[in-house]
Scaffold this motif. Structure first.
Motif, short mmCIF file in Angstrom:
data_model
loop_
_atom_site.label_atom_id
_atom_site.label_comp_id
_atom_site.label_asym_id
_atom_site.label_seq_id
_atom_site.Cartn_x
_atom_site.Cartn_y
_atom_site.Cartn_z
N SER A 4 8.78 6.98 8.19
CA SER A 4 8.41 5.79 7.41
C SER A 4 7.45 6.18 6.29
O SER A 4 6.73 7.16 6.39
N SER A 5 7.45 5.41 5.25
CA SER A 5 6.56 5.71 4.13
C SER A 5 5.28 4.89 4.25
O SER A 5 5.26 3.84 4.86
N LYS A 6 4.24 5.41 3.65
CA LYS A 6 2.96 4.71 3.66
C LYS A 6 3.00 3.56 2.67
O LYS A 6 3.61 3.67 1.61
N PRO A 7 2.31 2.45 2.98
CA PRO A 7 2.23 1.34 2.02
C PRO A 7 1.55 1.80 0.73
O PRO A 7 0.66 2.65 0.75
N CYS A 9 -0.18 0.41 -2.99
CA CYS A 9 -0.66 -0.69 -3.82
C CYS A 9 0.10 -0.67 -5.14
O CYS A 9 0.41 0.40 -5.67
N ARG A 32 8.96 -9.88 -2.23
CA ARG A 32 9.63 -8.78 -1.53
C ARG A 32 10.49 -7.98 -2.50
O ARG A 32 10.53 -6.76 -2.45
N GLN A 38 5.69 -8.51 2.41
CA GLN A 38 6.21 -8.90 3.72
C GLN A 38 5.93 -10.35 4.09
O GLN A 38 6.66 -10.92 4.90
#
Length: 137
Positions: A4-7, A9, A32, A38
């Motif tokens: 998974s990728s990091k969130p 900004c 989205r 989300q």
């Protein structure tokens, strides 16, 4: 978490527009579709003098509005029986599933920032054509 990728900004400018089901053109913002939001969307709305939306509600999502410029009114309630006048600096809260119909009642453009708990923004919009005649405008 593997795979998974990091969130990340993100920064956006209100530039592109889209036609909302409600009858207004909105400036694209946080959603989205634009940033992968989300649980929220936020965009800018400009309503010309005399402009008004179609009667509608947001089935399962709350709305918060901050009026930046101009004057407007909003009819709201099961039969649009209530009227709220708003102007610069006013904040408006619309609970989920409450019918409403905003309109610009002034002689200049009305500008507002709108945020909803629907990351898709238009997904929960339900038009209420049966209430249009009740608006009496």
């Amino acid at each position: 978490m593997t795979g998974s990728s990091k969130p990340v900004c993100r920064r956006l400018r209100a530039s592109g527009q889209y036609a909302g089901k409600q009858g207004f053109d909105y400036f694209e913002g946080i959603a989205r579709e634009t940033v992968g939001a989300q649980g929220i969307c936020m965009h800018l709305l400009r309503i010309p003098p005399g402009g008004r939306a179609k009667a509608h509600k947001h089935a399962a999502h709350e709305t918060a509005i901050y009026v930046l410029e101009g004057t407007a009114a909003m009819l709201w309630g099961e039969r649009l029986e209530h009227r709220m006048e708003v102007g610069p600096g006013d904040m408006i809260y619309i609970p989920a599933d409450v019918p409403h119909l905003p309109m610009n009642t002034g002689s200049t453009e009305a500008v507002a920032v709108i945020a909803r708990t629907d990351p898709h923004e238009q997904e929960s919009v339900q038009l209420l054509p049966e209430l249009e005649a009740l608006a009496g405008i």
